[in-house]
Scaffold this motif. Structure first.
Motif, PDB file in Angstrom:
ATOM      1  N   MET A 153      -3.054 109.897   1.048  1.00 23.25           N
ATOM      2  CA  MET A 153      -1.728 109.477   1.537  1.00 23.25           C
ATOM      3  C   MET A 153      -1.531 109.844   3.002  1.00 23.25           C
ATOM      4  O   MET A 153      -1.056 109.032   3.798  1.00 23.25           O
ATOM      5  N   GLN A 156      -3.834 107.691   5.236  1.00 24.85           N
ATOM      6  CA  GLN A 156      -3.331 106.324   5.363  1.00 24.85           C
ATOM      7  C   GLN A 156      -2.118 106.266   6.280  1.00 24.85           C
ATOM      8  O   GLN A 156      -2.003 105.351   7.096  1.00 24.85           O
ATOM      9  N   ILE A 164       5.310 108.361   5.140  1.00 23.59           N
ATOM     10  CA  ILE A 164       5.146 108.432   3.697  1.00 23.59           C
ATOM     11  C   ILE A 164       6.528 108.331   3.067  1.00 23.59           C
ATOM     12  O   ILE A 164       7.447 109.066   3.441  1.00 23.59           O
ATOM     13  N   ALA A 169       5.923 108.334  -3.210  1.00 24.72           N
ATOM     14  CA  ALA A 169       4.879 109.351  -3.357  1.00 24.72           C
ATOM     15  C   ALA A 169       5.149 110.212  -4.598  1.00 24.72           C
ATOM     16  O   ALA A 169       4.231 110.536  -5.359  1.00 24.72           O
TER      17      ALA A 169
END
Length: 184
Positions: A153, A156, A164, A169
């Motif tokens: 995460m 990315q 995020i 998440a």
């Protein structure tokens, strides 16, 4: 000429290497650049760190120590009663949003292990320590999966320039942990 006693020189060189990587990337790391940044003679960098890999290892080890010291100080993932999925979502979001340049630097050093075999044990230590922190709250296999998911995460987000989404998440972490919660 008498030698000048400088007990902090090695540390200043490591700090300078971290700043050089932060400004120029791994490709910009060199003994001359670090010596100039640390304001030490070139020979000092090669005395303390014979190779650039030695310097990368020291820089990543220092970043790892700071990372886990902060995690311990903030008591991340240690409370048995909290919502682990929510804690992980907050942690991942904050890791990127709080100080994106620092996160980029840490991942650049971490990913240096792809091309620098000497750095691999330090990168592996990060994975093991993160999994160990998470294993306090779940089983070892799930802990490894969660550590990989946090890494993915964060990476990315750094690669795409996106933030995020904490709720998304949390839902993803909850699925891996096996707890129910709202999904999107």
């Amino acid at each position: 000429m008498a030698r000048r006693y400088d007990p902090d020189r090695r540390q200043r060189i490591i700090d300078a290497a971290i700043r050089v990587v932060g400004e120029r990337g791994i490709a910009g790391l060199g003994h001359r650049a670090v010596a100039a940044e640390a304001d030490v003679p070139l020979g000092s960098t090669t005395y303390h760190f014979a190779t650039l890999d030695d310097l990368l290892v020291a820089a990543l080890a220092q970043c790892n120590e700071a990372y886990f010291r902060e995690a311990e100080e903030r008591a991340l993932f240690s409370g048995p009663d909290g919502d682990l999925a929510a804690e992980l979502a907050r942690f991942a979001e904050e890791a990127v949003a709080r100080d994106r340049p620092r996160a980029q630097l840490e991942y650049e050093l971490y990913l240096a292990a792809l091309r620098h075999e000497a750095v691999r044990p330090v990168a592996a230590d990060w994975v093991d320590r993160m999994s160990g922190l998470l294993a306090r709250r779940t089983d070892p296999v799930t802990a490894r999966a969660l550590a990989a998911l946090v890494d993915g995460m964060c990476l990315q987000a750094l690669l795409t320039g996106r933030d995020i989404d904490r709720e998304e998440a949390r839902a993803i972490f909850a699925r891996v942990i096996g707890t129910s919660g709202p999904t999107r």
